[in-house]
Design an enzyme around this catalytic site. Structure first.
Site, short mmCIF file in Angstrom:
data_model
loop_
_atom_site.label_atom_id
_atom_site.label_comp_id
_atom_site.label_asym_id
_atom_site.label_seq_id
_atom_site.Cartn_x
_atom_site.Cartn_y
_atom_site.Cartn_z
N ARG A 292 61.48 44.77 -4.78
CA ARG A 292 62.45 43.67 -4.82
C ARG A 292 61.87 42.54 -3.98
NH1 ARG A 292 66.45 45.68 -7.93
NH2 ARG A 292 67.33 47.72 -7.46
N THR B 78 66.51 48.66 -17.17
CA THR B 78 67.38 48.92 -16.03
C THR B 78 68.39 49.99 -16.42
OG1 THR B 78 69.27 48.06 -14.74
CG2 THR B 78 68.70 46.83 -16.70
N GLY C 256 64.62 47.46 -9.93
CA GLY C 256 64.66 48.91 -9.73
C GLY C 256 63.88 49.62 -10.81
N ASP D 249 71.31 50.03 -15.55
CA ASP D 249 72.66 49.45 -15.58
C ASP D 249 73.10 49.01 -16.98
OD1 ASP D 249 72.62 49.82 -12.84
OD2 ASP D 249 71.92 47.77 -12.44
N ASP E 116 72.92 46.21 -18.33
CA ASP E 116 73.74 44.99 -18.14
C ASP E 116 73.02 43.74 -18.63
OD1 ASP E 116 71.77 44.95 -16.22
OD2 ASP E 116 73.08 44.46 -14.55
N ARG F 182 75.65 49.23 -10.76
CA ARG F 182 75.84 47.95 -10.06
C ARG F 182 77.25 47.42 -10.31
NH1 ARG F 182 71.97 44.93 -7.45
NH2 ARG F 182 70.24 46.00 -8.42
N ASP G 35 67.68 41.67 -15.07
CA ASP G 35 67.98 40.23 -15.13
C ASP G 35 67.31 39.43 -14.01
OD1 ASP G 35 69.60 41.40 -13.25
OD2 ASP G 35 71.42 40.32 -13.82
O1 F6P Z 1 69.85 48.04 -10.86
C1 F6P Z 1 69.60 49.41 -10.79
C2 F6P Z 1 70.30 50.02 -9.58
O2 F6P Z 1 69.98 51.40 -9.51
C3 F6P Z 1 71.82 49.84 -9.53
O3 F6P Z 1 72.50 50.73 -10.36
C4 F6P Z 1 72.08 50.03 -8.06
O4 F6P Z 1 73.25 49.33 -7.69
C5 F6P Z 1 70.87 49.40 -7.42
O5 F6P Z 1 69.84 49.39 -8.40
C6 F6P Z 1 70.35 50.11 -6.20
O6 F6P Z 1 69.29 49.37 -5.71
P1 F6P Z 1 68.23 49.88 -4.64
O7 F6P Z 1 67.38 50.92 -5.30
O8 F6P Z 1 67.47 48.66 -4.28
O9 F6P Z 1 69.02 50.48 -3.52
#
Ligand code: F6P
Length: 319
Positions: free
Chosen positions: A72, A126, A11, A128, A130, A172, A103
């Site tokens: 992704r 990120t 992301g 998150d 994390d 997340r 990660d």
């Molecule tokens: O990892 C970053 C994040 O924004 C998380 O907080 C969230 O769960 C996820 O990505 C959302 O992913 P996407 O943008 O693929 O919907």
């Protein structure tokens, strides 16, 4: 002349552009060529790349998103994806790669090193926060400030109407972002995945707050702790008060990076690129207690270290 790739994966996070800029400028400083990989891992599998001159990263320090774009790409976990990446690497003739991401991106970077012997370094980015091995990842501070700004605004409406607001924030599987948002906005409740909660108890505390003269209740929910729609429904069933919900969603990811994220990104990407060009690779760079720290790209113990770090910070915050 060495050719060093720069890739953003996972992301987008505010500050990725600052990290790209620092990596590219460091590469040129060492008289190597910077190669921007477009569209993250998917672009790498398709050898979609462009040369990045030092001037090509002018004026991006303050911009959100990533000029290299990101994607992704779960296919990299498959044999077909791996073969495609291998072929692309031959075509691109890279001598090293700076991977800016979370990660999942670091697992990809580790695979590049183990499967193809490509020297890689990771720069954690990120919202998150994390990633074990760094106090903060790029983008977290900006996301936190965006969410705090949004909740401050919602609070005005909550107070004016005497409402309960359930506000879902990203993160997340982790709750640090939600806990920090709650603390910075003076929210009544923070629901995080790391700490079990009982909605009956939450409702009891909210009623007690109203009884003591409060005129609103803000409940910050980490997305990993439950859907705001479900929690709103359950509170509606229990309390005879107006309840509204807001899912902040991707608004937390975009926008200009905070000064903190710009500086963090610049420091970590510069240091990581210096390490790579100096012969150290297979690591991610973090900053812990304001000192650089290198850690393995992938933790091998099976222990979710991010759980440990976040639990520790949460326990400090929430007692
Ligand atoms: O990892 C970053 C994040 O924004 C998380 O907080 C969230 O769960 C996820 O990505 C959302 O992913 P996407 O943008 O693929 O919907």
């Amino acid at each position: 002349m060495k050719r060093i790739g720069v890739l953003t994966g996972g992301g987008d996070a505010a500050g990725m552009n600052a990290a790209i800029r620092a990596a590219v400028r460091t590469i040129w400083h060492h008289k190597a060529e910077a190669v921007g990989i477009n569209r993250g891992w998917q672009g790498l599998a398709e050898a979609d790349a462009r040369s990045l001159g030092s001037g090509s990263v002018s004026g991006i320090l303050h911009q959100g998103g990533t000029i290299l774009r990101t994607f992704r790409y779960p296919e990299f976990a498959t044999d077909e994806g791996t073969v495609a990446v291998g072929k692309a690497l031959k075509k691109l003739r890279l001598d090293g790669l700076v991977v800016i991401g979370g990660d999942g991106s670091f697992r990809g970077a580790d695979k590049l090193l183990r499967t193809f012997g490509l020297p890689v370094v990771g720069v954690p980015a990120t919202i998150d926060n994390d990633i074990p091995g760094t106090d903060r990842s790029i983008g977290y501070d900006t996301a936190l400030n965006i969410a705090v700004d949004a909740v401050d605004k919602i609070k005005d409406t909550a107070s004016s109407h005497g409402r309960i607001f359930v506000i879902e924030v990203m993160g997340r599987d982790y709750g640090l972002l939600a806990a920090h948002v709650a603390m910075a906005t003076g929210a009544e409740e923070a629901l995080v995945p790391e700490i079990p909660y009982d909605l009956n108890e939450v409702c009891r505390r909210i009623e007690a707050g109203y009884a003591e003269g409060k005129y609103h209740a803000l409940i910050i929910v980490a997305e990993g702790a439950g859907k705001a729609s479900y929690i709103t429904f359950e509170i509606n069933n229990r309390l005879n008060r107006p309840v509204r919900m807001v899912v902040l969603g991707h608004i937390q990811r975009g926008g200009a990076p905070s000064a903190f994220d710009r500086i963090l990104a610049t420091r970590m990407a510069h240091h990581a690129t210096e390490l790579l060009l100096g012969g150290t690779h297979g690591v991610m760079v973090g900053i812990v207690a304001n000192k650089f720290k290198t850690s393995p790209l992938v933790k091998k113990t099976g222990v979710k270290l991010a759980d440990v770090r976040q639990s520790w910070e949460l326990s400090q915050l929430l007692g």
